[in-house]
Write a protein that holds these residues in place. Structure first.
Motif, PDB file in Angstrom:
ATOM      1  N   THR A  36      64.125  62.433  56.176  1.00 23.85           N
ATOM      2  CA  THR A  36      64.039  61.647  54.949  1.00 23.85           C
ATOM      3  C   THR A  36      65.188  61.888  53.970  1.00 23.85           C
ATOM      4  OG1 THR A  36      62.637  63.340  53.925  1.00 23.85           O
ATOM      5  CG2 THR A  36      61.529  61.561  55.104  1.00 23.85           C
ATOM      6  N   ASP A  37      66.095  62.800  54.285  1.00 22.32           N
ATOM      7  CA  ASP A  37      67.179  63.108  53.342  1.00 22.32           C
ATOM      8  C   ASP A  37      68.050  61.883  53.050  1.00 22.32           C
ATOM      9  OD1 ASP A  37      66.295  65.685  53.163  1.00 22.32           O
ATOM     10  OD2 ASP A  37      67.767  66.497  54.577  1.00 22.32           O
ATOM     11  N   ARG A  53      54.501  63.185  42.851  1.00 25.62           N
ATOM     12  CA  ARG A  53      54.623  63.529  44.273  1.00 25.62           C
ATOM     13  C   ARG A  53      55.006  62.323  45.128  1.00 25.62           C
ATOM     14  NH1 ARG A  53      49.888  66.690  43.188  1.00 25.62           N
ATOM     15  NH2 ARG A  53      48.584  65.048  44.058  1.00 25.62           N
ATOM     16  N   GLU A  92      60.747  58.074  37.507  1.00 23.95           N
ATOM     17  CA  GLU A  92      60.741  59.264  38.369  1.00 23.95           C
ATOM     18  C   GLU A  92      59.340  59.738  38.703  1.00 23.95           C
ATOM     19  OE1 GLU A  92      62.681  63.754  38.460  1.00 23.95           O
ATOM     20  OE2 GLU A  92      63.326  62.279  36.974  1.00 23.95           O
ATOM     21  N   SER A  93      58.435  59.698  37.755  1.00 25.17           N
ATOM     22  CA  SER A  93      57.089  60.209  38.004  1.00 25.17           C
ATOM     23  C   SER A  93      56.077  59.316  37.326  1.00 25.17           C
ATOM     24  CB  SER A  93      56.949  61.634  37.470  1.00 25.17           C
ATOM     25  OG  SER A  93      55.620  62.075  37.591  1.00 25.17           O
ATOM     26  N   GLU A 148      57.634  59.428  46.481  1.00 22.40           N
ATOM     27  CA  GLU A 148      59.061  59.169  46.625  1.00 22.40           C
ATOM     28  C   GLU A 148      59.291  57.658  46.697  1.00 22.40           C
ATOM     29  OE1 GLU A 148      61.662  61.584  49.026  1.00 22.40           O
ATOM     30  OE2 GLU A 148      59.958  62.815  49.636  1.00 22.40           O
ATOM     31  N   GLU A 164      50.119  55.945  43.448  1.00 26.31           N
ATOM     32  CA  GLU A 164      49.880  57.383  43.362  1.00 26.31           C
ATOM     33  C   GLU A 164      48.394  57.701  43.308  1.00 26.31           C
ATOM     34  OE1 GLU A 164      53.386  59.966  41.936  1.00 26.31           O
ATOM     35  OE2 GLU A 164      52.621  58.892  40.191  1.00 26.31           O
ATOM     36  N   ARG A 181      67.257  55.592  47.974  1.00 28.66           N
ATOM     37  CA  ARG A 181      66.355  55.685  46.822  1.00 28.66           C
ATOM     38  C   ARG A 181      66.915  54.932  45.646  1.00 28.66           C
ATOM     39  NH1 ARG A 181      65.854  60.372  49.809  1.00 28.66           N
ATOM     40  NH2 ARG A 181      63.708  61.180  50.059  1.00 28.66           N
ATOM     41  N   VAL A 192      61.475  54.454  47.676  1.00 29.68           N
ATOM     42  CA  VAL A 192      62.477  54.044  48.660  1.00 29.68           C
ATOM     43  C   VAL A 192      62.805  52.577  48.438  1.00 29.68           C
ATOM     44  CG1 VAL A 192      63.034  53.846  51.109  1.00 29.68           C
ATOM     45  CG2 VAL A 192      61.530  55.699  50.306  1.00 29.68           C
ATOM     46  N   GLU A 226      52.372  58.718  49.664  1.00 32.37           N
ATOM     47  CA  GLU A 226      53.472  59.686  49.667  1.00 32.37           C
ATOM     48  C   GLU A 226      54.808  59.008  49.373  1.00 32.37           C
ATOM     49  OE1 GLU A 226      53.175  62.109  53.397  1.00 32.37           O
ATOM     50  OE2 GLU A 226      51.494  60.716  53.710  1.00 32.37           O
ATOM     51  N   TYR A 227      54.935  57.748  49.808  1.00 27.66           N
ATOM     52  CA  TYR A 227      56.176  56.995  49.633  1.00 27.66           C
ATOM     53  C   TYR A 227      55.845  55.622  49.074  1.00 27.66           C
ATOM     54  CZ  TYR A 227      58.140  60.572  52.698  1.00 27.66           C
ATOM     55  OH  TYR A 227      58.527  61.764  53.245  1.00 27.66           O
TER      56      TYR A 227
END
Length: 347
Positions: free
Chosen positions: A341-342, A317, A311-312, A319, A292, A346, A321, A297-298
């Motif tokens: 990306t839906d 911000r 989660e954070s 994600e 981060e 995850r 995978v 971003e991923y």
């Protein structure tokens, strides 16, 4: 009253002194903190991280960053209790028993050498996995690495021997040799055709039972890989196997005219084997923080390591995978490039 006051003052001073002394005592713990984030598509000290010779290469926008953990402490430089307690309450650090990083009777230099060897093996595996995913052929050979003095192979087989056949059947890697030897009863002989100093010779070796009852001859075998072009990976003094997946993706990006990221910034962690299987690693929370901070971003993480994610990490911000193979990682990057990306898997 004066005597009582003096007694309380002296006791308080002693208590403070003892507390300070206790906090300064060295303790057998190691602190893990967010470390280096290095874009495998970029440069380190003015040199490309991934260099390819003998094959056309391409440069693309975006990032495929490996992330690391840095450790403080250890048997040669133990931290004090105050430092350990401060790290314990830090949201981005972890306190580990010393033996988790430095096994008993192992020096810091030996740990460093082991990590350097793991890094070398992970880079070879990354090249193999990347070429396999791209459909590029390469050669393999089964090479004897060590021979045990108290087993039947001693004096018959030697380190450096290339195993060509086992009982008349061709073998091309470590797994094929191991499978061929295990397919018998302890006491049965094994016929090896080996290449030594440019000449082939047949050697018959008896088997004995191992601790778990499997037949063995007393050798370790490694898979030697010969690639059709040269790939050099330069990451300075970073060690360990956990960047394997990101190395493989970085190599693929350099060889792919279209690129893998679509300009996105991707980070990740996970080991790799030549077949493209992605394995779990430690220190994932610290690596997420590094990712981060790098602006990823991923974050691609080995499926086995999903339970370490949260989660954070810093900004919320990024994600996460999950992937179990290099092929799944490539598919995830394709979805990210296309903005679909839906359905990303995850943790």
């Amino acid at each position: 009253m004066v005597r009582r006051a003096m007694t309380l003052i002296v006791a308080a001073v002693l208590l403070v002194g003892l507390t300070v002394a206790a906090l300064a005592v060295p303790v057998p713990y190691v602190v893990a903190s967010p470390g280096l984030a290095l874009n495998t598509l970029g440069e380190l000290d003015g040199e490309e991280v991934i260099q390819v010779e003998g094959r056309p290469v391409y440069e693309h926008d975006g990032a495929l960053s490996m992330v690391t953990v840095q450790y403080a402490g250890g048997p040669d430089s133990r931290m004090n209790l105050f430092t350990a307690l401060s790290a314990w309450v830090s949201p981005s650090q972890a306190v580990l028993p010393e033996e988790a990083i430095f096994p008993p009777d192992t020096s810091a230099e030996e740990v460093s050498q082991t990590q350097a060897a793991q890094m070398d093996r992970s880079q070879d595996a990354a090249v193999a996995a990347a070429l396999g995913e791209l459909g590029i052929d390469y050669e393999t050979a089964a090479v004897i690495h060590t021979v045990s003095e108290d087993h039947p192979a001693h004096g018959l087989l030697s380190p450096g021997d290339v195993v060509v056949e086992v009982d008349g059947e061709p073998v091309a890697d470590k797994d094929e040799v191991v499978a061929a030897v295990k397919d018998r009863t302890p006491g049965d002989p094994v016929r090896f055709l080996v290449e030594r100093d440019g000449e082939k010779q047949e050697v018959e070796v008896a088997t004995v039972g191992s601790e778990n009852g499997d037949p063995v001859v007393g050798v370790t075998v490694e898979t030697d890989m010969t690639f059709p072009f040269e790939v050099e990976i330069s990451v300075g003094r970073v060690g360990g196997p956990s960047a394997g997946m990101m190395f493989a993706l970085g190599i693929m990006d350099r060889l792919d005219p279209e690129g893998l990221t679509g300009g996105h910034r991707i980070a990740g962690t996970g080991t790799i084997d030549p077949e493209g299987n992605v394995g779990g690693v430690s220190g994932v929370p610290q690596k997420m923080v590094s990712a981060e901070r790098e602006g990823a971003e991923y974050f691609l993480v080995a499926e086995e390591s999903c339970d370490q994610t949260f989660e954070s990490a810093v900004t919320g911000r990024i994600e996460v995978v999950r992937v179990a193979t290099l092929h799944e990682a490539v598919e995830a990057l394709e979805a990210i490039r296309e903005g679909d990306t839906d359905a990303l898997p995850r943790c």
